[in-house]
Design an enzyme around this catalytic site. Structure first.
Site, short mmCIF file in Angstrom:
data_model
loop_
_atom_site.label_atom_id
_atom_site.label_comp_id
_atom_site.label_asym_id
_atom_site.label_seq_id
_atom_site.Cartn_x
_atom_site.Cartn_y
_atom_site.Cartn_z
N ARG A 171 -7.30 -0.68 -7.00
CA ARG A 171 -7.60 0.47 -6.12
C ARG A 171 -7.62 1.74 -6.99
O ARG A 171 -6.74 1.90 -7.85
CB ARG A 171 -6.54 0.60 -5.02
CG ARG A 171 -6.53 -0.56 -4.03
CD ARG A 171 -5.64 -0.27 -2.84
NE ARG A 171 -6.26 0.69 -1.92
CZ ARG A 171 -5.60 1.28 -0.93
NH1 ARG A 171 -4.31 1.04 -0.76
NH2 ARG A 171 -6.22 2.14 -0.14
N GLN A 198 -2.89 2.59 9.96
CA GLN A 198 -1.57 2.64 9.32
C GLN A 198 -0.58 3.46 10.15
O GLN A 198 0.62 3.19 10.17
CB GLN A 198 -1.66 3.25 7.91
CG GLN A 198 -2.30 2.34 6.87
CD GLN A 198 -3.79 2.57 6.75
OE1 GLN A 198 -4.45 2.95 7.69
NE2 GLN A 198 -4.33 2.31 5.57
N ASP A 254 -1.82 10.77 -2.32
CA ASP A 254 -2.13 9.71 -3.29
C ASP A 254 -2.37 10.26 -4.68
O ASP A 254 -2.22 9.55 -5.67
CB ASP A 254 -3.34 8.90 -2.82
CG ASP A 254 -2.92 7.98 -1.70
OD1 ASP A 254 -2.82 8.44 -0.56
OD2 ASP A 254 -2.63 6.81 -2.00
N ASN A 292 -5.27 12.35 0.18
CA ASN A 292 -4.44 11.50 1.03
C ASN A 292 -5.38 10.76 1.98
O ASN A 292 -6.61 10.93 1.92
CB ASN A 292 -3.40 12.34 1.80
CG ASN A 292 -2.34 11.48 2.47
OD1 ASN A 292 -1.76 10.60 1.82
ND2 ASN A 292 -2.09 11.71 3.74
N ARG A 324 0.86 -1.19 0.00
CA ARG A 324 0.00 0.00 0.00
C ARG A 324 0.89 1.24 0.00
O ARG A 324 2.10 1.14 0.14
CB ARG A 324 -0.94 -0.03 1.22
CG ARG A 324 -0.19 -0.49 2.45
CD ARG A 324 -0.49 0.18 3.71
NE ARG A 324 -0.43 1.59 3.65
CZ ARG A 324 0.69 2.32 3.81
NH1 ARG A 324 1.87 1.74 4.00
NH2 ARG A 324 0.65 3.64 3.75
N GLY A 325 0.23 2.41 -0.13
CA GLY A 325 0.99 3.65 -0.23
C GLY A 325 1.23 3.93 -1.71
O GLY A 325 1.61 3.02 -2.47
O1 MRU Z 1 -4.78 3.15 2.04
P1 MRU Z 1 -3.30 3.34 2.02
O2 MRU Z 1 -2.62 2.80 3.24
O3 MRU Z 1 -2.68 2.87 0.73
O4 MRU Z 1 -3.13 4.92 2.06
C1 MRU Z 1 -1.83 5.46 1.93
C2 MRU Z 1 -1.76 6.91 2.14
O5 MRU Z 1 -2.76 7.60 2.22
C3 MRU Z 1 -0.39 7.51 2.13
O6 MRU Z 1 -0.33 8.61 3.00
C4 MRU Z 1 -0.08 7.98 0.70
O7 MRU Z 1 -0.18 6.92 -0.19
C5 MRU Z 1 1.24 8.61 0.59
S1 MRU Z 1 2.47 7.38 0.68
C6 MRU Z 1 3.99 7.91 0.46
#
Ligand code: MRU
Length: 345
Positions: free
Chosen positions: A89, A196, A237, A247, A46-47
């Protein structure tokens, strides 16, 4: 603090199963694209930047299914695999940018043999991987100039090594500041519903020797009112052409609070997180996830099963609430629409 979140090893994608952290550090090996798709969907990987790399590697896994020597059919197969991965996603644009790069690489070499196109695709995927390692470190150096010794900073979700190949965006700024021997403290918001911040950010910051304090999301306002926060750093994101930034859910409320308390609010995001095809954050697709994530905690019910739940995984922070965006090209300040254009022209 570098750690290998995702790598390509002998024809497989090796990734940390982030659903098991902080309890267990365990790797998953994805041999086929469906296994990788499922890992993305359940947030084992993820991220935004890590999703871009996962998507590129996923295309390589998807090539294994193709039989034959017809290059035109092979290029079509690549496009189909990309479309499939794109259903995993919707919000992180890095995933789609990587798929577009992979598709374009196949199309550009459509006159080559299947073996040669495969080699080019591998090269493109590895270039996406290498670029993430490089740009995170560059953003870290730019962002570290915004932190002074003695300050306290706050972050949300996980924008660290675990959200990238191995270093991080917002947390990469903290790692760079620490490497420069700056003394500072980090408040990590726990980030309901999937934690997270609590599970991943505190885990990796503690491993990196960074002074970290965990707070529940609803404590952020009080901590700011008490004067304990000097700056906020988050990842993104998807950043629209006007600077509006999507985000993790909860980021927008932090930005509103930051404005009220006159605290600078910084986004840290590479070029690959910018979607210059959209004018504003209104066009960013926001993922809605299953209600089970909200009504359960570690297999215990936290609410009646029949209750209605709204579970958007991201929110959009208006550009006017953002002090600056740290990128690998430097720190972009308002007016964002013009300055983003100037930096990425
Ligand atoms: O749902 P996730 O855990 O994938 O969400 C991730 C985030 O919102 C992070 O803050 C974002 O991807 C920036 S990562 C460098």
């Amino acid at each position: 603090m570098a750690m290998e979140t995702i790598t390509w090893v002998k024809g497989q994608v090796k990734l940390i199963d982030q659903t098991l952290l902080p309890g267990k550090l365990k790797y998953i090996y994805c041999k086929d694209v469906k296994t990788l798709w499922e890992a993305i969907k359940r947030l084992s990987v993820r991220g935004a930047p890590a999703l871009g790399v996962a998507a590129a590697f996923g295309v390589l896994l998807g090539l294994k299914k193709f039989k034959g020597k017809d290059s035109a059919k092979f290029v079509k197969h690549v496009a189909d695999v990309c479309d499939y991965i794109g259903t995993s996603r919707p919000t992180a644009v890095n995933l789609f940018a990587a798929l577009e790069e992979m598709k374009a690489s196949a199309v550009m070499h459509r006159d080559c043999s299947v073996t040669e196109i495969t080699k080019y695709l591998k090269k493109t995927a590895m270039a996406i991987y290498d670029e993430d390692r490089r740009v995170c470190r560059t953003m870290g150096k730019f962002g570290a100039t915004l932190i002074r010794s003695g300050q306290n900073v706050l972050t949300v979700c996980n924008a660290g090594a675990l959200a990238t190949v191995d270093f991080g965006t917002a947390l990469g700024v903290f790692y760079s500041a620490k490497a420069q021997r700056k003394k500072f403290k980090v408040y990590a918001c726990e980030t309901r519903p999937l934690l997270q911040g609590a599970r991943l950010t505190t885990w990796e910051l503690l491993r990196g020797g960074i002074d970290t304090t965990l707070i529940c999301d609803n404590m952020a306002a009080t901590v700011m009112k008490q004067g304990k926060v000097d700056a906020i750093f988050t990842g993104a994101d998807r950043v629209a052409a006007n600077g509006d930034s999507a985000n993790k859910i909860g980021t927008y409320s932090l930005a509103v609070l930051a404005k009220y308390h006159k605290i600078p609010f910084y986004i840290v995001a590479p070029r690959s997180t910018f979607d210059l095809s959209i004018k504003s954050g209104q066009e960013i697709p926001i993922e809605e996830r299953d209600k089970s994530e909200v009504i359960n905690f570690q297999n215990q019910s936290t609410a009646p099963k029949q209750v209605k739940v709204y579970n958007p995984a991201f929110d959009v922070t208006d550009a006017k609430l953002i002090t600056a965006i740290v990128t690998e090209h430097g720190i972009i300040k308002p007016p964002f629409r013009q300055n983003i254009k100037n930096v990425f022209k």
